[in-house]
Design a protein around this motif. Structure first.
Motif, PDB file in Angstrom:
ATOM      1  N   GLY A 268      11.363 -39.539 -65.576  1.00 43.19           N
ATOM      2  CA  GLY A 268      12.385 -40.567 -65.685  1.00 43.19           C
ATOM      3  C   GLY A 268      13.601 -40.342 -64.819  1.00 43.19           C
ATOM      4  O   GLY A 268      14.036 -41.233 -64.079  1.00 43.19           O
ATOM      5  N   MET A 269      14.175 -39.131 -64.869  1.00 41.24           N
ATOM      6  CA  MET A 269      15.417 -38.904 -64.142  1.00 41.24           C
ATOM      7  C   MET A 269      15.195 -38.912 -62.638  1.00 41.24           C
ATOM      8  O   MET A 269      16.001 -39.464 -61.874  1.00 41.24           O
ATOM      9  CB  MET A 269      16.041 -37.578 -64.585  1.00 41.24           C
ATOM     10  CG  MET A 269      17.498 -37.469 -64.208  1.00 41.24           C
ATOM     11  SD  MET A 269      18.475 -38.752 -65.028  1.00 41.24           S
ATOM     12  CE  MET A 269      19.902 -38.826 -63.967  1.00 41.24           C
TER      13      MET A 269
ATOM     14  N   GLN B  23      15.925 -41.822 -57.448  1.00 38.94           N
ATOM     15  CA  GLN B  23      15.337 -42.271 -56.189  1.00 38.94           C
ATOM     16  C   GLN B  23      15.230 -43.782 -56.055  1.00 38.94           C
ATOM     17  O   GLN B  23      15.126 -44.285 -54.938  1.00 38.94           O
ATOM     18  CB  GLN B  23      13.942 -41.653 -56.026  1.00 38.94           C
ATOM     19  CG  GLN B  23      13.972 -40.154 -55.788  1.00 38.94           C
ATOM     20  CD  GLN B  23      14.844 -39.792 -54.600  1.00 38.94           C
ATOM     21  OE1 GLN B  23      14.683 -40.338 -53.522  1.00 38.94           O
ATOM     22  NE2 GLN B  23      15.770 -38.896 -54.793  1.00 38.94           N
ATOM     23  N   THR B  24      15.244 -44.533 -57.144  1.00 32.25           N
ATOM     24  CA  THR B  24      14.884 -45.947 -57.044  1.00 32.25           C
ATOM     25  C   THR B  24      15.880 -46.929 -57.645  1.00 32.25           C
ATOM     26  O   THR B  24      15.882 -48.097 -57.276  1.00 32.25           O
ATOM     27  CB  THR B  24      13.521 -46.203 -57.730  1.00 32.25           C
ATOM     28  OG1 THR B  24      13.648 -46.001 -59.142  1.00 32.25           O
ATOM     29  CG2 THR B  24      12.442 -45.278 -57.181  1.00 32.25           C
ATOM     30  N   ALA B  25      16.708 -46.492 -58.575  1.00 35.78           N
ATOM     31  CA  ALA B  25      17.497 -47.453 -59.353  1.00 35.78           C
ATOM     32  C   ALA B  25      18.467 -48.254 -58.507  1.00 35.78           C
ATOM     33  O   ALA B  25      18.731 -49.430 -58.786  1.00 35.78           O
ATOM     34  CB  ALA B  25      18.242 -46.728 -60.477  1.00 35.78           C
ATOM     35  N   GLU B  26      19.033 -47.652 -57.455  1.00 42.62           N
ATOM     36  CA  GLU B  26      20.124 -48.287 -56.722  1.00 42.62           C
ATOM     37  C   GLU B  26      19.657 -49.239 -55.619  1.00 42.62           C
ATOM     38  O   GLU B  26      20.494 -49.747 -54.868  1.00 42.62           O
ATOM     39  CB  GLU B  26      21.026 -47.211 -56.122  1.00 42.62           C
ATOM     40  CG  GLU B  26      21.768 -46.391 -57.168  1.00 42.62           C
ATOM     41  CD  GLU B  26      22.762 -45.422 -56.565  1.00 42.62           C
ATOM     42  OE1 GLU B  26      22.787 -45.312 -55.306  1.00 42.62           O
ATOM     43  OE2 GLU B  26      23.503 -44.775 -57.325  1.00 42.62           O
ATOM     44  N   LEU B  27      18.374 -49.498 -55.520  1.00 43.02           N
ATOM     45  CA  LEU B  27      17.872 -50.317 -54.411  1.00 43.02           C
ATOM     46  C   LEU B  27      18.630 -51.628 -54.276  1.00 43.02           C
ATOM     47  O   LEU B  27      19.014 -52.030 -53.177  1.00 43.02           O
ATOM     48  CB  LEU B  27      16.378 -50.597 -54.593  1.00 43.02           C
ATOM     49  CG  LEU B  27      15.728 -51.406 -53.470  1.00 43.02           C
ATOM     50  CD1 LEU B  27      15.595 -50.560 -52.204  1.00 43.02           C
ATOM     51  CD2 LEU B  27      14.361 -51.936 -53.894  1.00 43.02           C
ATOM     52  N   CYS B  28      18.847 -52.334 -55.371  1.00 38.59           N
ATOM     53  CA  CYS B  28      19.497 -53.655 -55.310  1.00 38.59           C
ATOM     54  C   CYS B  28      20.957 -53.604 -55.754  1.00 38.59           C
ATOM     55  O   CYS B  28      21.574 -54.664 -55.969  1.00 38.59           O
ATOM     56  CB  CYS B  28      18.718 -54.658 -56.161  1.00 38.59           C
ATOM     57  SG  CYS B  28      17.035 -54.947 -55.575  1.00 38.59           S
TER      58      CYS B  28
ATOM     59  N   PHE C  31       8.553 -41.640 -52.608  1.00 38.35           N
ATOM     60  CA  PHE C  31       8.519 -42.591 -53.713  1.00 38.35           C
ATOM     61  C   PHE C  31       8.408 -44.015 -53.200  1.00 38.35           C
ATOM     62  O   PHE C  31       7.668 -44.827 -53.731  1.00 38.35           O
ATOM     63  CB  PHE C  31       9.778 -42.459 -54.566  1.00 38.35           C
ATOM     64  CG  PHE C  31       9.576 -41.636 -55.787  1.00 38.35           C
ATOM     65  CD1 PHE C  31       8.927 -42.162 -56.886  1.00 38.35           C
ATOM     66  CD2 PHE C  31      10.002 -40.330 -55.844  1.00 38.35           C
ATOM     67  CE1 PHE C  31       8.716 -41.411 -58.020  1.00 38.35           C
ATOM     68  CE2 PHE C  31       9.803 -39.571 -56.971  1.00 38.35           C
ATOM     69  CZ  PHE C  31       9.161 -40.102 -58.060  1.00 38.35           C
ATOM     70  N   LEU C  32       9.136 -44.350 -52.143  1.00 36.72           N
ATOM     71  CA  LEU C  32       9.097 -45.704 -51.602  1.00 36.72           C
ATOM     72  C   LEU C  32       7.716 -46.040 -51.080  1.00 36.72           C
ATOM     73  O   LEU C  32       7.273 -47.176 -51.135  1.00 36.72           O
ATOM     74  CB  LEU C  32      10.124 -45.853 -50.480  1.00 36.72           C
ATOM     75  CG  LEU C  32      10.401 -47.259 -49.978  1.00 36.72           C
ATOM     76  CD1 LEU C  32      10.809 -48.156 -51.132  1.00 36.72           C
ATOM     77  CD2 LEU C  32      11.487 -47.236 -48.933  1.00 36.72           C
ATOM     78  N   ALA C  33       6.992 -45.044 -50.630  1.00 40.21           N
ATOM     79  CA  ALA C  33       5.643 -45.260 -50.121  1.00 40.21           C
ATOM     80  C   ALA C  33       4.602 -45.203 -51.223  1.00 40.21           C
ATOM     81  O   ALA C  33       3.417 -45.109 -50.958  1.00 40.21           O
ATOM     82  CB  ALA C  33       5.312 -44.210 -49.065  1.00 40.21           C
ATOM     83  N   GLY C  34       5.025 -45.292 -52.471  1.00 40.40           N
ATOM     84  CA  GLY C  34       4.080 -45.294 -53.569  1.00 40.40           C
ATOM     85  C   GLY C  34       3.371 -43.964 -53.719  1.00 40.40           C
ATOM     86  O   GLY C  34       2.224 -43.900 -54.128  1.00 40.40           O
ATOM     87  N   CYS C  35       4.036 -42.866 -53.384  1.00 39.16           N
ATOM     88  CA  CYS C  35       3.475 -41.525 -53.490  1.00 39.16           C
ATOM     89  C   CYS C  35       2.288 -41.340 -52.575  1.00 39.16           C
ATOM     90  O   CYS C  35       1.365 -40.601 -52.866  1.00 39.16           O
ATOM     91  CB  CYS C  35       3.082 -41.192 -54.933  1.00 39.16           C
ATOM     92  SG  CYS C  35       4.487 -41.218 -56.038  1.00 39.16           S
TER      93      CYS C  35
END
Length: 496
Positions: free
Chosen positions: A366-367, A372-377, A14-18
């Protein structure tokens, strides 16, 4: 929770934009020397560590120049940024020139310029980020202290000012810029900050011009993934596939395996299938798993999909993210820039409870995207340098045109962002749409009609490039000059 099992492999995808495809060895063979490619002249530019203190500490920014091959008809400089925000540009420019991806007309008329943004390549703060990221990976520390010290000087506002300093240092009155993905944030901010210094700006695969924080951006990503799934699985013709896929996802996220006729599908397998459903065309991953997934959705048979996923996992299908020191640095820089740029800061509790916002935008993705991404900041304690929203055409831009290129099925920067960017620039925007093709970063990657529009615009930005659509529905419509074996620099970055 059950869905924490998707950490690691899927998080990096996901971080690599798939993006996936191409082995580490293949990428290494095609990567141009990061210090200075043989086809360029390189140097370091001294700039303020903080533009709020021009006379204070100075830091070095690495850049490289490939001189125009027709000096008598030279137009100016053309600065590239390949996105991320993790990608150095000096080596990427050298690679594109070396592989003949930039048209000769552009090489003749422009000095082609790469600038390694702060935290990348040979520029300031890359070593500090590498050191803390490696320590974190090895369990010997983390990047919290490093972020406190350097993140406020890594944000997009600062990098845009570095780009303008380089323009001035090279003796140019006007800037020509081609930014891919995250690079479109830099290009659009440059047009807002320095509109009178713009000659031509190409925004290829745009970021959202208005999303205020990481959560808002990633909710947009989730919606984009769902659109791609609908396109590839032909929901319009096979609506039962959508219903069945949703049932599978709901079952897996409830903590249960999904029972097909011929066996169970685990959470990890289902999550991998979700990711590969939105993989880029150039990776080949979708074509490898699609027969099995369609068999599952149409006939409730899982064996073929499980076998395909087993082969993918055994071969390390996401080798784009290798866990190397440079990948670790890229992840650290990605976090630093995204969190520094946030305009509206969410509290930790707001981040924790944002799952409903993700699910409201995409019931299928969504889930997973939230996990995978919500907690980055989350827990971010370093100072921020919020970027402004781009909501209207900058006054100083006048009648200058901005070329925007967006993919209808872009898995990293959804098409709605390209439409929003075009709306923000109003009468100054021209929008080229890439249709029937799941990929990201289109200029000078072998799509003829995109390249024609980009080149025509850069040579003469006063001519209006009419909004048009490039239909890449057949192999003949694309030369496929850029393959996983020779990755385009904008397609091999951590981030956007």
């Amino acid at each position: 929770m059950m869905y924490r099992l998707v950490s690691g492999l899927l998080a990096s995808l996901f971080l690599a934009g798939c993006n996936s495809g191409g082995s580490d060895d293949q990428f290494a063979k095609n990567r141009v020397d990061s210090i200075c490619p043989v086809n360029m002249e390189c140097g370091f530019m001294s700039v303020p560590k903080s533009y709020a203190d021009e006379t204070g500490e100075q830091v070095n920014i690495h850049y490289g120049v490939h001189k125009a091959q027709d000096p008598a008809n030279r137009i100016g400089i053309l600065v590239f940024n390949f996105g991320g925000p993790s990608a150095a540009a000096v080596g990427g420019v050298g690679l594109m020139i070396n592989n003949y991806w930039i048209p000769q007309d552009i090489l003749n008329r422009f000095d082609i310029v790469g600038i390694d943004p702060r935290g990348t390549g040979q520029s300031a703060f890359a070593s500090e980020l590498t050191e803390c990221a490696v320590a974190e990976s090895e369990g010997d520390g983390d990047c919290t202290a490093t972020f406190t010290q350097v993140a406020p000087f890594l944000g997009s506002n600062t990098v845009v000012k570095d780009i303008d300093r380089l323009r001035a240092m090279l003796g140019e009155e006007k800037l020509n810029f081609l930014g891919y993905s995250y690079g479109t944030r830099l290009g659009s901010l440059y047009a807002k900050m320095f509109p009178e210094r713009v000659r031509a700006i190409v925004l290829d695969s745009p970021m959202s011009p208005t999303d205020a924080n990481n959560v808002e951006i990633r909710i947009g990503n989730a919606a984009g993934y769902e659109k791609i799934a609908g396109f590839r699985l032909e929901y319009d013709k096979k609506p039962n596939r959508k219903v069945h896929y949703q049932t599978i996802v709901d079952t897996l996220f409830s903590g249960n395996s999904y029972q097909a006729i011929d066996g169970a599908l685990t959470f990890k397998q289902g999550s991998s299938a979700l990711n590969l459903t939105v993989a880029r065309e150039s990776s080949g991953d979708w074509s490898d798993i699609s027969p099995g997934l369609i068999n599952l959705l149409d006939k409730y048979m899982a064996a073929e999909l499980k076998e395909a996923l087993s082969l993918k996992l055994a071969s390390g299908y996401n080798k784009h993210y290798s866990g190397s020191e440079d990948d670790l640095r890229g992840n650290a820089l990605f976090k630093a820039v995204v969190c520094t740029d946030e305009r509206t800061h969410l509290s930790d509790s707001e981040i924790d409870t944002s799952d409903d916002r993700y699910k409201a935008e995409s019931s299928l993705y969504g889930m997973l995207t939230y996990v995978q991404t919500a907690e980055l900041c989350k827990g971010w304690s370093a100072l921020r340098d919020p970027i402004p929203a781009i909501t209207e055409k900058p006054l100083g831009l006048g009648d200058k045109q901005i070329l925007i290129i967006g993919g209808q099925y872009d898995p990293a920067t959804p098409y709605t962002w390209a439409e929003a960017m075009a709306a923000s620039f109003g009468s100054s925007a021209s929008l080229v749409t890439v249709d029937n093709y799941v990929d990201h970063g289109f200029s000078y990657s072998g799509i003829g009609c995109v390249d024609q529009s980009t080149t025509a615009y850069l040579l003469d930005p006063t001519q209006n490039i009419a909004d048009n659509t490039c239909d890449v529905s057949s192999v003949s419509a694309k030369k496929f000059a850029v393959t996983p074996d020779t990755p385009h620099p904008a397609k091999d970055v951590i981030g956007w």
